[in-house]
Design a protein around this motif. Structure first.
Motif, PDB file in Angstrom:
ATOM      1  N   LEU A   1       9.358   4.737  -1.071  1.00 42.76           N
ATOM      2  CA  LEU A   1      10.391   4.976  -2.079  1.00 42.76           C
ATOM      3  C   LEU A   1      10.715   6.466  -2.178  1.00 42.76           C
ATOM      4  CD1 LEU A   1      12.212   4.270  -4.456  1.00 42.76           C
ATOM      5  CD2 LEU A   1      10.202   4.246  -5.939  1.00 42.76           C
ATOM      6  N   PHE A   2       9.673   7.284  -2.136  1.00 40.99           N
ATOM      7  CA  PHE A   2       9.874   8.724  -2.277  1.00 40.99           C
ATOM      8  C   PHE A   2      10.720   9.270  -1.127  1.00 40.99           C
ATOM      9  CE2 PHE A   2       7.266  12.502  -4.189  1.00 40.99           C
ATOM     10  CZ  PHE A   2       8.446  13.073  -4.618  1.00 40.99           C
TER      11      PHE A   2
ATOM     12  N   ALA B   1       0.819  -1.216   0.000  1.00 45.91           N
ATOM     13  CA  ALA B   1       0.000   0.000   0.000  1.00 45.91           C
ATOM     14  C   ALA B   1       0.851   1.264   0.000  1.00 45.91           C
ATOM     15  CB  ALA B   1      -0.934  -0.008   1.204  1.00 45.91           C
TER      16      ALA B   1
ATOM     17  N   LYS C   1       5.076   3.545  -2.760  1.00 48.57           N
ATOM     18  CA  LYS C   1       5.408   4.810  -3.406  1.00 48.57           C
ATOM     19  C   LYS C   1       5.917   5.825  -2.391  1.00 48.57           C
ATOM     20  CE  LYS C   1       1.452   5.577  -5.503  1.00 48.57           C
ATOM     21  NZ  LYS C   1       0.727   4.367  -5.080  1.00 48.57           N
ATOM     22  N   GLN C   2       5.229   5.923  -1.269  1.00 49.18           N
ATOM     23  CA  GLN C   2       5.643   6.888  -0.258  1.00 49.18           C
ATOM     24  C   GLN C   2       6.996   6.509   0.343  1.00 49.18           C
ATOM     25  OE1 GLN C   2       2.575   5.746  -0.649  1.00 49.18           O
ATOM     26  NE2 GLN C   2       1.392   7.614  -0.986  1.00 49.18           N
TER      27      GLN C   2
END
Lengths: 276, 331
Positions: free
Chosen positions: B217-218, B211, B214-215
């Motif tokens: 990784l960022f 879930a 992305k966060q």
């Protein structure tokens, strides 16, 4: 119309060293603001405060009418910072993966949509790095890498694009392309705040210019700004400038500005007016 | 200064309550679903799988209950540890896993001590989970209030957790074999309820990473840009460190407190040598993790040497091979 950025009386210090004092600045939507100032004049700090990345000691900043610190709509902001992140030297990550990050604020925790992929492809295309998309980012040259970060900011389809000396280390051809791109974006209605050391180049593209050295000296439309004494006051009072060198290459000396372009601006300066 | 900037990263301020609400709203039902799965659904699945495997290839390797539990535990760890490790390694936070493992060992010692006195509470891994979670949040608190994940707090936590463990053990009466199994790992000594716990932890880790990939990784790649996109970096920092604590506790049974960090780091480091993409690296590090676990179990069985140590040595061999391949490929 609500301004994109509305800063009032911003003050900021690193410990006992004051960096910004009493800076008030309003950037209207669709404005293309060029921000200049000598090294160490607090440009980067101001930009970060305007974006809500740093908190001022006092004063207030509003982004699109909302206090910058509680402004939550990350999709409206794009930023290309001066130095690339530390991780990009070692971390295995492709150009496309970096540009995709520009869509993360849009996506939240859902998967990237076709719309997101389209925006990523378009950003890669507009910056001319489609053929580099699957390369590892730390295999790129400085200029290529910088274009990847610009592509990431483009992919975010932000309303406000803030760029901090994005063309340092970029070859002349790419700089030309880059400015054409900024003009296009600005024509599309995107608000741009650009820190740039090349005053002459900036003057050709920005709709307004402002000059910073701890405090804001002037903020006006580009033509009146250039005709005012703001530049000579700031660069004249800058730490490293010899007063009598001002007419010659003062701008070149302190800001790496291309002296040829900037010459007309300071030609008629007799003596610096003490700004501080 | 650093503190103020770090505190400033917790914005937007009002989002914490909202996020806590979401976490509780999603977490509680998901937690209950996972609990029911590992209690009622997983055991028959497990029996059916190993029953079928054993009747297909009737060798001791897959028919022994010990090895069945060991293989299952190892495969689960070979998935979760490299996945979480991928974010940690790229943030130079590799040793946090080691520090949390040592604190978890302190929790195990306390759990063994209490379990000896109160048989109903004889569940040392749960105590390890609590200790590691508290240590993870403490580490986060220190990072907010000082200079980030510096190596001094990590060193203090690493030795401190271990000191608590040794102190408690020396005070109580605990079989040294039991202590050793948590220190060095013992794949032949994984009780079925611990396999169930590992399945639960694996599902939690996999679900959360799926879930929030992305966060995570960022913030791993570019914190400042993540903050600009108004991603609450401290929320995701905390999430990552708590996930690490979960993985460490899950892996402790197989690898032992001392060797746990190896599984977080080495498969990821190997994958980084041969791939240019983060997502590709994530998949590859899980593959390398499986090679290390399965290869390690087989080699340790063949040569009759400690399994945890063999898994790590096989992982290092994979890393060296990847280094060689990466050099040839010019990555």
């Amino acid at each position: 119309m609500t301004p994109a950025i509305d800063a009032e009386n911003v003050r900021f210090a690193y410990g006992d060293t004051p960096v910004l004092s009493g800076v008030s600045l309003t950037v209207e939507e669709s404005e293309f603001l060029g921000l200049v100032g000598p090294n160490g004049s607090g440009k980067t700090t101001l930009l970060k405060i305007l974006l809500g990345l740093k908190t001022p000691d006092s004063g207030s900043v509003r982004l699109f009418g909302t206090p910058a610190r509680s402004f939550t709509d990350g999709t409206r902001l794009g930023y290309v910072s001066q130095q690339s992140s530390e991780a990009d030297a070692t971390m295995p990550v492709t150009v496309r993966e970096v540009v995709r990050m520009g869509r993360y604020a849009h996506a939240g925790i859902r998967r990237l949509s076709d719309e997101d992929r389209r925006a990523v492809d378009e950003a890669l295309d507009r910056t001319g790095i489609t053929d580099l998309a699957d390369r590892r980012i730390n295999r790129l040259s400085g200029g290529q890498k910088q274009r990847a970060y610009i592509a990431r900011a483009l992919a975010s389809e932000a309303d406000l694009l803030a760029l901090d000396e994005p063309t340092v280390g970029v070859d002349a051809d790419s700089v030309e392309r880059f400015y054409r791109l900024l003009d296009e974006l600005n024509d599309e209605g995107i608000t741009i705040v650009l820190i740039e050391h090349d005053v002459g180049l900036l003057a050709e593209h920005a709709t307004t210019m402002a000059c910073l050295d701890g405090e804001l000296y002037a903020h006006d439309e580009t033509r009146p700004f250039l005709e005012s004494d703001a530049l000579e006051r700031v660069f004249g009072s800058a730490r490293a400038v010899r007063a009598d060198a001002l007419g010659g290459d003062a701008l070149g000396g302190t800001t790496d500005a291309s002296a040829g372009d900037a010459d007309p601006i300071v030609e008629d300066a007799d003596a610096p007016v003490g700004g501080n | 200064m650093a503190t103020r900037d770090r505190l400033a990263e917790t914005f937007p301020p009002q989002s914490f309550a909202r996020r806590a609400g979401i976490v509780a709203g999603v977490g509680v039902p998901a937690g209950l679903a996972i609990m029911s799965f590992i209690v009622w659904v997983f055991p028959p699945l497990y029996d059916a799988f190993w029953g079928a495997t054993c009747s297909t290839a009737d060798v001791w390797l897959v028919c022994s209950g010990f090895l069945q539990r060991g293989f299952t535990a190892g495969i689960l760890i070979g998935i979760t540890a490299p996945v979480v490790g991928a974010y940690l390694v790229n943030r130079q936070m590799a040793l946090i896993g080691e520090a949390l493992a040592h604190t978890a060992f302190g929790g195990v010692a306390i759990g063994l001590f209490i379990g000896a006195a109160v048989p109903g509470l004889d569940y040392p891994l749960l105590f390890a989970l609590v200790a590691a979670a508290i240590a993870a949040l403490g580490m986060q608190w220190i990072a907010v209030n000082t200079d980030g994940y510096a190596d001094i707090p990590i060193a203090i936590m690493l030795t401190g957790g271990f000191a608590v463990g040794i102190a408690v053990i020396s005070y109580g009466v605990v079989f040294s074999a039991t202590v050793e199994s948590y220190l060095f790992g013992d794949i032949l000594f994984v009780p079925f309820r611990n396999v169930q716990l590992m399945v639960g932890l694996t599902l939690v880790v996999a679900g959360v990473v799926a879930a929030t990939h992305k966060q995570l990784l960022f913030i791993t790649f570019d914190r400042e840009a993540a903050r600009l996109a108004r991603i609450d970096v401290w929320f995701y920092d905390t999430l990552l460190i708590v996930l690490t604590a979960l993985v460490v506790v899950a892996a402790m049974q197989v690898l032992g407190a001392i060797l746990v960090a190896g599984m977080l780091v080495i498969p990821v480091a190997a994958a980084m040598q041969v791939t240019g993409s983060f997502n590709g690296g994530l998949v590859l590090s899980v593959v390398f993790g499986q090679v290390a676990v399965l290869g390690g179990i087989l080699v340790s069985y063949a040569l009759n040497i400690a399994t945890g140590a063999t898994i790590i040595l096989v992982a290092i061999a994979v890393y060296l091979l990847a280094l060689l391949v990466g050099t040839v490929l010019g990555r």
